[in-house]
Design a protein around this motif. Structure first.
Motif, PDB file in Angstrom:
ATOM      1  N   GLY A   8       0.777  -1.234   0.000  1.00  0.00           N
ATOM      2  CA  GLY A   8       0.000   0.000   0.000  1.00  0.00           C
ATOM      3  C   GLY A   8       0.808   1.282   0.000  1.00  0.00           C
ATOM      4  O   GLY A   8       0.239   2.371  -0.086  1.00  0.00           O
ATOM      5  N   GLY A   9       2.132   1.170   0.109  1.00  0.00           N
ATOM      6  CA  GLY A   9       2.934   2.380   0.073  1.00  0.00           C
ATOM      7  C   GLY A   9       2.912   3.027  -1.300  1.00  0.00           C
ATOM      8  O   GLY A   9       2.464   2.435  -2.279  1.00  0.00           O
ATOM      9  N   GLY A  10       3.387   4.263  -1.356  1.00  0.00           N
ATOM     10  CA  GLY A  10       3.428   4.965  -2.622  1.00  0.00           C
ATOM     11  C   GLY A  10       3.786   6.419  -2.434  1.00  0.00           C
ATOM     12  O   GLY A  10       4.272   6.819  -1.368  1.00  0.00           O
ATOM     13  N   SER A  11       3.536   7.185  -3.474  1.00  0.00           N
ATOM     14  CA  SER A  11       3.832   8.622  -3.437  1.00  0.00           C
ATOM     15  C   SER A  11       2.534   9.404  -3.439  1.00  0.00           C
ATOM     16  O   SER A  11       1.600   9.070  -4.182  1.00  0.00           O
ATOM     17  CB  SER A  11       4.674   9.014  -4.659  1.00  0.00           C
ATOM     18  N   VAL A  12       2.480  10.458  -2.655  1.00  0.00           N
ATOM     19  CA  VAL A  12       1.275  11.272  -2.544  1.00  0.00           C
ATOM     20  C   VAL A  12       1.696  12.704  -2.220  1.00  0.00           C
ATOM     21  O   VAL A  12       2.778  12.928  -1.657  1.00  0.00           O
ATOM     22  CB  VAL A  12       0.344  10.698  -1.459  1.00  0.00           C
ATOM     23  N   GLN A  13       0.856  13.632  -2.567  1.00  0.00           N
ATOM     24  CA  GLN A  13       1.130  15.029  -2.218  1.00  0.00           C
ATOM     25  C   GLN A  13       0.689  15.304  -0.782  1.00  0.00           C
ATOM     26  O   GLN A  13      -0.184  14.622  -0.241  1.00  0.00           O
ATOM     27  CB  GLN A  13       0.406  15.962  -3.182  1.00  0.00           C
ATOM     28  N   ARG A  19      -3.415   4.146   2.436  1.00  0.00           N
ATOM     29  CA  ARG A  19      -3.791   3.062   3.326  1.00  0.00           C
ATOM     30  C   ARG A  19      -2.752   1.958   3.205  1.00  0.00           C
ATOM     31  O   ARG A  19      -2.563   1.398   2.122  1.00  0.00           O
ATOM     32  CB  ARG A  19      -5.170   2.509   2.988  1.00  0.00           C
ATOM     33  N   LEU A  20      -2.087   1.655   4.294  1.00  0.00           N
ATOM     34  CA  LEU A  20      -1.118   0.570   4.316  1.00  0.00           C
ATOM     35  C   LEU A  20      -1.783  -0.685   4.884  1.00  0.00           C
ATOM     36  O   LEU A  20      -2.596  -0.593   5.807  1.00  0.00           O
ATOM     37  CB  LEU A  20       0.086   0.937   5.184  1.00  0.00           C
ATOM     38  N   LEU A  85      -1.500  13.739   5.171  1.00  0.00           N
ATOM     39  CA  LEU A  85      -0.078  13.401   5.185  1.00  0.00           C
ATOM     40  C   LEU A  85       0.795  14.632   5.030  1.00  0.00           C
ATOM     41  O   LEU A  85       0.442  15.596   4.331  1.00  0.00           O
ATOM     42  CB  LEU A  85       0.221  12.386   4.077  1.00  0.00           C
ATOM     43  N   LEU A  86       1.933  14.582   5.694  1.00  0.00           N
ATOM     44  CA  LEU A  86       2.907  15.670   5.694  1.00  0.00           C
ATOM     45  C   LEU A  86       4.219  15.174   5.088  1.00  0.00           C
ATOM     46  O   LEU A  86       4.512  13.975   5.150  1.00  0.00           O
ATOM     47  CB  LEU A  86       3.161  16.145   7.130  1.00  0.00           C
ATOM     48  N   PRO A  87       5.018  16.055   4.541  1.00  0.00           N
ATOM     49  CA  PRO A  87       6.326  15.620   4.015  1.00  0.00           C
ATOM     50  C   PRO A  87       7.156  14.878   5.055  1.00  0.00           C
ATOM     51  O   PRO A  87       7.898  13.947   4.693  1.00  0.00           O
ATOM     52  CB  PRO A  87       6.982  16.934   3.587  1.00  0.00           C
ATOM     53  N   GLU A  88       7.015  15.244   6.312  1.00  0.00           N
ATOM     54  CA  GLU A  88       7.787  14.559   7.356  1.00  0.00           C
ATOM     55  C   GLU A  88       7.288  13.145   7.657  1.00  0.00           C
ATOM     56  O   GLU A  88       7.909  12.421   8.436  1.00  0.00           O
ATOM     57  CB  GLU A  88       7.810  15.377   8.656  1.00  0.00           C
ATOM     58  N   SER A 126       5.154  14.471  -0.932  1.00  0.00           N
ATOM     59  CA  SER A 126       5.788  15.642  -1.519  1.00  0.00           C
ATOM     60  C   SER A 126       5.020  16.904  -1.145  1.00  0.00           C
ATOM     61  O   SER A 126       3.800  16.881  -0.996  1.00  0.00           O
ATOM     62  CB  SER A 126       5.865  15.505  -3.036  1.00  0.00           C
ATOM     63  N   SER A 127       5.751  17.979  -1.032  1.00  0.00           N
ATOM     64  CA  SER A 127       5.121  19.247  -0.637  1.00  0.00           C
ATOM     65  C   SER A 127       4.626  20.016  -1.841  1.00  0.00           C
ATOM     66  O   SER A 127       4.915  19.685  -2.985  1.00  0.00           O
ATOM     67  CB  SER A 127       6.126  20.098   0.134  1.00  0.00           C
TER      68      SER A 127
END
Length: 127
Positions: A8-13, A19-20, A85-88, A126-127
């Motif tokens: 479920g991992g991936g890239s998102v803004q 959802r993992l 979600l936050l970049p951190e 990503s921010s």
């Protein structure tokens, strides 16, 4: 012995959701305290959220109100819903299972007789 496989991992803004899932296999999963950890590049692995043997939950302060941990009745699937979600939050996320572990504040289990780790799933925000 329990085996854990994350997905479920991936890239998102930033501001998005992921959802993992952690597929657990083994005998009598209900005696495991199960949770999610994460490790960002150059940082130590940290607890994110855990689900105790009795169904109670604990979260790291940094994710409270944004992440939710849950499982099905048999604990064969452990889910981490991540919102806002936050970049951190960018890190490799790992599922863990502590045999006879107890919930501890801050999102972790401890005191178990053994801990099993999954292979991890990457999350990039990503921010």
């Amino acid at each position: 012995a329990v085996q854990l496989v994350e997905s479920g991992g991936g890239s998102v803004q930033a501001g998005g959701s992921l959802r993992l899932s952690c597929a657990a296999s083994g005998y009598n999963l209900n005696v495991y305290c199960m949770g999610w950890f994460r490790q960002a590049p150059g940082k130590e692995r940290e607890a994110v959220a855990s689900l105790g043997i009795n169904g109670d939950t604990t979260y790291a302060d940094s994710v409270k109100g944004r992440f939710t941990i849950s499982s099905d009745y048999t604990k064969s699937t452990l889910t981490l819903e991540m919102n806002s979600l936050l970049p951190e939050d960018t890190a490799m996320y790992y599922c863990a299972a502590d045999l006879w572990g107890n919930l501890r504040g801050g999102g972790a289990c401890d005191g178990g007789t053994s801990r099993t780790w999954g292979q991890g799933t990457p999350v990039t925000v990503s921010s």
